[in-house]
Design a protein around this motif. Structure first.
Motif, mmCIF file in Angstrom:
data_model
loop_
_atom_site.group_PDB
_atom_site.id
_atom_site.type_symbol
_atom_site.label_atom_id
_atom_site.label_comp_id
_atom_site.label_asym_id
_atom_site.label_seq_id
_atom_site.Cartn_x
_atom_site.Cartn_y
_atom_site.Cartn_z
ATOM 1 N N ARG A 135 48.638 10.326 -14.064
ATOM 2 C CA ARG A 135 47.340 11.248 -14.916
ATOM 3 C C ARG A 135 48.179 11.985 -15.938
ATOM 4 O O ARG A 135 47.576 12.373 -16.824
ATOM 5 C CB ARG A 135 46.561 11.855 -13.723
ATOM 6 C CG ARG A 135 45.630 10.717 -13.018
ATOM 7 C CD ARG A 135 44.647 11.463 -12.248
ATOM 8 N NE ARG A 135 43.775 10.438 -11.656
ATOM 9 C CZ ARG A 135 42.873 10.659 -10.841
ATOM 10 N NH1 ARG A 135 42.359 12.002 -10.576
ATOM 11 N NH2 ARG A 135 41.899 9.868 -10.159
ATOM 12 N N PHE A 136 49.249 12.656 -15.335
ATOM 13 C CA PHE A 136 49.690 13.811 -16.291
ATOM 14 C C PHE A 136 50.441 12.770 -17.454
ATOM 15 O O PHE A 136 50.211 13.527 -18.633
ATOM 16 C CB PHE A 136 50.928 14.336 -15.633
ATOM 17 C CG PHE A 136 50.636 15.809 -15.174
ATOM 18 C CD1 PHE A 136 51.225 16.911 -15.810
ATOM 19 C CD2 PHE A 136 49.683 15.944 -14.328
ATOM 20 C CE1 PHE A 136 50.869 18.017 -15.417
ATOM 21 C CE2 PHE A 136 49.362 17.273 -13.666
ATOM 22 C CZ PHE A 136 49.963 18.488 -14.434
ATOM 23 N N ALA A 137 50.880 11.603 -17.442
ATOM 24 C CA ALA A 137 51.139 10.840 -18.663
ATOM 25 C C ALA A 137 50.209 10.105 -19.366
ATOM 26 O O ALA A 137 50.412 9.948 -20.498
ATOM 27 C CB ALA A 137 52.225 9.989 -17.883
ATOM 28 N N LEU B 206 57.196 15.464 -13.399
ATOM 29 C CA LEU B 206 55.797 15.647 -13.642
ATOM 30 C C LEU B 206 55.889 16.472 -14.910
ATOM 31 O O LEU B 206 54.853 16.243 -15.669
ATOM 32 C CB LEU B 206 55.311 16.559 -12.411
ATOM 33 C CG LEU B 206 53.846 17.130 -12.525
ATOM 34 C CD1 LEU B 206 52.741 15.854 -12.416
ATOM 35 C CD2 LEU B 206 53.247 17.851 -11.310
ATOM 36 N N ILE B 207 56.643 17.476 -15.080
ATOM 37 C CA ILE B 207 56.624 18.260 -16.399
ATOM 38 C C ILE B 207 56.774 17.311 -17.623
ATOM 39 O O ILE B 207 56.150 17.240 -18.635
ATOM 40 C CB ILE B 207 57.568 19.421 -16.464
ATOM 41 C CG1 ILE B 207 57.177 20.281 -15.496
ATOM 42 C CG2 ILE B 207 57.760 19.844 -17.853
ATOM 43 C CD1 ILE B 207 58.322 21.403 -15.197
ATOM 44 N N ASP B 208 57.754 16.338 -17.634
ATOM 45 C CA ASP B 208 57.968 15.496 -18.570
ATOM 46 C C ASP B 208 56.802 14.439 -18.720
ATOM 47 O O ASP B 208 56.521 14.136 -20.098
ATOM 48 C CB ASP B 208 59.208 14.807 -18.437
ATOM 49 C CG ASP B 208 60.438 15.660 -18.521
ATOM 50 O OD1 ASP B 208 60.549 16.538 -18.947
ATOM 51 O OD2 ASP B 208 61.665 14.900 -17.823
ATOM 52 N N ALA B 209 56.195 14.358 -17.663
ATOM 53 C CA ALA B 209 55.095 13.374 -17.957
ATOM 54 C C ALA B 209 53.965 13.953 -18.673
ATOM 55 O O ALA B 209 53.346 13.426 -19.657
ATOM 56 C CB ALA B 209 54.385 12.940 -16.500
ATOM 57 N N LEU C 32 54.079 16.267 -20.810
ATOM 58 C CA LEU C 32 54.697 16.267 -22.321
ATOM 59 C C LEU C 32 54.758 14.763 -22.917
ATOM 60 O O LEU C 32 54.724 15.140 -24.286
ATOM 61 C CB LEU C 32 56.145 16.951 -22.149
ATOM 62 C CG LEU C 32 56.324 18.409 -21.874
ATOM 63 C CD1 LEU C 32 57.775 18.829 -21.865
ATOM 64 C CD2 LEU C 32 55.414 19.469 -22.683
ATOM 65 N N SER C 33 54.887 13.938 -22.265
ATOM 66 C CA SER C 33 54.709 12.531 -22.964
ATOM 67 C C SER C 33 53.530 12.094 -23.212
ATOM 68 O O SER C 33 53.322 11.057 -23.926
ATOM 69 C CB SER C 33 55.391 11.707 -21.961
ATOM 70 O OG SER C 33 54.596 11.457 -21.101
ATOM 71 N N ASN C 34 52.388 12.879 -22.595
ATOM 72 C CA ASN C 34 51.042 12.345 -22.982
ATOM 73 C C ASN C 34 50.579 12.712 -24.601
ATOM 74 O O ASN C 34 50.517 14.047 -24.860
ATOM 75 C CB ASN C 34 50.146 13.214 -21.991
ATOM 76 C CG ASN C 34 48.711 12.635 -21.987
ATOM 77 O OD1 ASN C 34 48.175 12.162 -22.929
ATOM 78 N ND2 ASN C 34 48.109 12.744 -20.713
ATOM 79 N N HIS C 35 50.347 11.550 -25.026
ATOM 80 C CA HIS C 35 49.822 11.736 -26.285
ATOM 81 C C HIS C 35 48.528 12.359 -26.742
ATOM 82 O O HIS C 35 48.185 12.855 -27.772
ATOM 83 C CB HIS C 35 50.141 10.368 -27.010
ATOM 84 C CG HIS C 35 51.452 9.757 -27.147
ATOM 85 N ND1 HIS C 35 52.351 10.226 -27.750
ATOM 86 C CD2 HIS C 35 51.603 8.598 -26.448
ATOM 87 C CE1 HIS C 35 53.614 9.490 -27.490
ATOM 88 N NE2 HIS C 35 52.916 8.588 -26.766
#
Length: 254
Positions: free
Chosen positions: A111-113, A147-150, A152-155
């Motif tokens: 969901r984060f991504a 989780l943080i990287d996910a 930040l990867s969410n467009h």
């Protein structure tokens, strides 16, 4: 007359009963779920209040655990893009001394991504710094960074959301990874994502000062001092001014 008086008495009793319900947040939130069982917000708020009253206060029990778990799961199912209920489930298991649920962790990561970020997600992101640093989600450093990287990867994440996630990364890098340089890089990225946020610029200025990059700290301060400052940020900006003046006085005295 009797009917009229009876009606007035009935209205008074109903009002009194409703007042008692709303005076107790736990009772109120559970009543909201009973009245609106298909409301993601009602289920989430009820679970959070029950969590606060029981496990948050060190008095968790199996019955409370089952109710909190049920309502967090229900909130997550009713709002497939929400992150807060899944964070709540991880917090619940960690508080109960249970091993991390891999399925919940995987779903939160997805969901984060991929899921769109909503206004309701902002509070969840703001709470992440303390939860990750204090290990209240029982995630190791690798899982926390993932989780943080996910996020930040969410467009679909706008500048404000990205700035908040970078701020979480900044706090984590400083407190857990003990890397001021990495924290500074994240703080710079946060400001680049949301240049209008005074709070993010205040974070960056503090890190510049800690890194002995006073010139850059002053430049950042000048950039925000010339613009209108919201009431919520004024105290932090005034404190920064005092710090920078103290540094300047010390330099002049040398």
């Amino acid at each position: 007359v009797v009917l009229g008086l009876s009606f007035i008495l009935f209205c008074g009793l109903v009002t009194s009963s409703r007042s008692l319900q709303w005076s107790d947040e736990l009772q109120r939130t559970q009543m909201e779920v009973a009245n609106h069982p298909d409301s993601a917000r009602a289920n989430y708020q009820a679970a959070t209040e029950m969590m606060r009253r029981t496990f948050g206060g060190g008095s968790g029990n199996p019955m409370a655990y089952q109710l909190v778990q049920l309502q967090y799961k229900r909130a997550s199912e009713l709002d497939p893009s929400s992150k807060a209920p899944l964070i709540g489930l991880l917090y619940l298991d960690c508080s109960a001394g249970l091993p991390g649920n891999a399925a919940v962790q995987s779903l939160l990561l997805a969901r984060f991504a991929e899921a769109r970020f909503t206004l309701g997600d902002r509070a969840a992101i703001q709470s992440l710094s303390a939860l990750l640093i204090e290990e209240r989600l029982c995630l190791d450093d690798r899982q926390a960074i993932a989780l943080i990287d996910a996020g930040l990867s969410n467009h679909s994440a706008d500048g404000a959301i990205r700035g908040m996630i970078y701020a979480v990364a900044m706090d984590f890098a400083m407190a857990k990874m003990h890397s001021p340089l990495l924290a500074l890089n994240y703080a710079q990225a946060a400001v680049a994502s949301n240049p209008g946020s005074v709070a993010l610029r205040v974070n960056l200025i503090h890190l510049y000062i800690q890194s002995n990059r006073v010139k850059e700290a002053r430049e950042e301060y000048d950039a925000i001092a010339t613009r209108p400052i919201a009431a919520r940020d004024q105290k932090a900006v005034v404190a920064l001014k005092s710090v920078l003046e103290a540094i300047k006085n010390h330099e002049n005295a040398r």
